[in-house]
Design an enzyme around this catalytic site. Structure first.
Site, mmCIF file in Angstrom:
data_model
loop_
_atom_site.group_PDB
_atom_site.id
_atom_site.type_symbol
_atom_site.label_atom_id
_atom_site.label_comp_id
_atom_site.label_asym_id
_atom_site.label_seq_id
_atom_site.Cartn_x
_atom_site.Cartn_y
_atom_site.Cartn_z
ATOM 1 N N MET A 1 0.841 -1.204 0.000
ATOM 2 C CA MET A 1 0.000 0.000 0.000
ATOM 3 C C MET A 1 0.878 1.256 0.000
ATOM 4 S SD MET A 1 -3.414 -0.928 2.068
ATOM 5 C CE MET A 1 -2.795 -0.743 3.720
ATOM 6 N N LEU B 1 6.714 3.207 1.348
ATOM 7 C CA LEU B 1 7.643 2.076 1.417
ATOM 8 C C LEU B 1 8.790 2.308 2.401
ATOM 9 C CD1 LEU B 1 7.876 1.212 -2.405
ATOM 10 C CD2 LEU B 1 6.309 0.264 -0.679
ATOM 11 N N HIS C 1 9.463 -3.405 3.153
ATOM 12 C CA HIS C 1 8.984 -3.630 1.788
ATOM 13 C C HIS C 1 10.145 -3.965 0.833
ATOM 14 C CE1 HIS C 1 5.731 -0.725 3.219
ATOM 15 N NE2 HIS C 1 5.034 -1.792 2.879
ATOM 16 N N SER D 1 6.823 -0.204 9.857
ATOM 17 C CA SER D 1 5.452 -0.147 9.361
ATOM 18 C C SER D 1 5.215 1.231 8.754
ATOM 19 C CB SER D 1 4.479 -0.365 10.525
ATOM 20 O OG SER D 1 3.177 0.041 10.160
ATOM 21 N N ARG E 1 2.626 2.832 9.040
ATOM 22 C CA ARG E 1 1.888 3.604 10.054
ATOM 23 C C ARG E 1 2.827 4.241 11.087
ATOM 24 N NH1 ARG E 1 -1.994 -0.426 8.826
ATOM 25 N NH2 ARG E 1 -4.045 0.467 8.344
HETATM 26 P P1 AMP Z 1 1.644 -2.952 3.437
HETATM 27 O O1 AMP Z 1 2.158 -1.922 2.496
HETATM 28 O O2 AMP Z 1 1.694 -2.545 4.864
HETATM 29 O O3 AMP Z 1 0.312 -3.505 2.987
HETATM 30 O O4 AMP Z 1 2.662 -4.179 3.338
HETATM 31 C C1 AMP Z 1 2.991 -4.780 2.120
HETATM 32 C C2 AMP Z 1 3.776 -6.035 2.395
HETATM 33 O O5 AMP Z 1 4.970 -5.700 3.103
HETATM 34 C C3 AMP Z 1 2.999 -7.026 3.271
HETATM 35 O O6 AMP Z 1 3.254 -8.348 2.827
HETATM 36 C C4 AMP Z 1 3.597 -6.766 4.637
HETATM 37 O O7 AMP Z 1 3.501 -7.872 5.523
HETATM 38 C C5 AMP Z 1 5.059 -6.486 4.274
HETATM 39 N N1 AMP Z 1 5.712 -5.756 5.358
HETATM 40 C C6 AMP Z 1 5.248 -4.656 6.012
HETATM 41 N N2 AMP Z 1 6.096 -4.305 7.012
HETATM 42 C C7 AMP Z 1 7.100 -5.210 6.996
HETATM 43 C C8 AMP Z 1 8.271 -5.397 7.790
HETATM 44 N N3 AMP Z 1 8.589 -4.597 8.804
HETATM 45 N N4 AMP Z 1 9.097 -6.434 7.482
HETATM 46 C C9 AMP Z 1 8.800 -7.278 6.459
HETATM 47 N N5 AMP Z 1 7.701 -7.156 5.677
HETATM 48 C C10 AMP Z 1 6.860 -6.137 5.938
#
Ligand code: AMP
Length: 280
Positions: free
Chosen positions: A30, A33, A37, A187, A189
């Site tokens: 989403m 980054l 990511h 994250s 967030r």
């Molecule tokens: P998001 O953009 O939050 O929807 O995350 C996209 C992908 O990145 C998802 O598969 C998440 O689980 C992964 N992701 C998010 N944060 C981390 C992190 N700290 N370490 C590894 N993968 C992550």
């Protein structure tokens, strides 16, 4: 890096490369980054002929409009980050392209219990939205390999179930959680945490590591009671749940078991944070 905003252009690119038998590694995101990511994208790049990243803030998976409205958008920076890790393709569709008739119109795929416990209970409808968008992307892209982060543990379980139900020939790679130096899981967030929140946010990591370090010494019940104390006495922190569950079913484990993972969710200030740790 190629950037596709319209499905039509993206589809002809995919057709061309599929006919050349190129393998595709896919990382759905989403945006906003960070190194979590990029760890997934680097792996996708290394293990496949083509690495594809999507950035789409999917409205159908937000159960609170304020969370959707406040979700960070950093598209220019994201493009720079993706270019720097030599990602081959960015798919950057608009909400109108993905849901021309609105998102309520699509039929639902029933994932069962995995989608209704824990996050499913606290965020009703969240996984319906996740399943909807991931299924749409998997049908479109048909990757050989899908890269997901362990940080969103239940999401990984739900997507694995979706792939099994749909019988997609897609390998799923669950990649380790990337953390800040002090242990906070990265994250998107986290960008919304102020300096006080940022310190307070460490309670998730501390509670999880307390459980991991004492897992063989105490009962699950005692461990969870003690882990909850990391969230007490600070009005800026509100624990939503902390539990020790089976990695496959996500059912709570009353007694010590090898296949265990501890899950935690807490509000820090106005930000809802999620983390987990594998036990054993
Ligand atoms: P998001 O953009 O939050 O929807 O995350 C996209 C992908 O990145 C998802 O598969 C998440 O689980 C992964 N992701 C998010 N944060 C981390 C992190 N700290 N370490 C590894 N993968 C992550």
């Amino acid at each position: 890096m190629l950037i596709y905003k319209k499905a039509k252009d993206f589809i002809s690119y995919l057709h061309k490369n599929r006919s050349l038998s190129k393998s595709i590694g896919f990382v759905p995101t989403m945006g906003a980054l960070h190194a979590g990511h990029t760890s997934l994208i680097k792996k996708a790049k290394l293990e496949n002929d083509i690495s594809i990243c999507s950035i789409f803030i999917n409205p159908s998976q937000f159960n609170q409009k304020t969370d959707f409205d406040k979700y960070p958008i950093t598209t220019d920076k994201d493009i720079e980050i993706l270019s720097n890790v030599n990602c081959d393709v960015l798919y950057l569709p608009s909400v109108e392209d993905i849901y021309p008739n609105g998102w309520e119109s699509n039929s639902k795929i029933d994932i069962g219990n995995l989608a209704t416990i824990w996050e499913g209970k606290f965020r009703p409808g969240h996984f319906d939205g996740v399943v909807q968008i991931v299924n749409l992307f998997l049908e479109l892209i048909q990757p050989n390999k899908l890269y997901l982060g362990q940080k969103d543990f239940q999401q990984c379980a739900v997507i694995k179930k979706l792939i099994a139900i749909q019988q997609y020939p897609i390998e799923v790679d669950i990649c380790e959680t990337i953390r800040e130096e002090d242990g906070l899981a990265m994250s998107s967030r986290n960008a919304r945490l102020n300096s006080v929140d940022r310190q307070d946010a460490l309670c998730l990591y501390k509670a999880l590591f307390y459980i991991k370090n004492n897992f063989l010494l105490k009962s699950n019940e005692v461990l969870l009671e003690e882990a909850k104390t990391f969230f007490n006495g600070n009005s800026n922190i509100k624990l939503e749940y902390i539990c020790i569950v089976d990695r496959e079913t996500l059912d709570e484990l009353p007694i010590l078991k090898e296949n265990a993972v501890a899950l935690v969710v807490a509000w820090v200030g106005e930000v809802r944070l999620i983390d987990n740790i594998l036990l054993y």
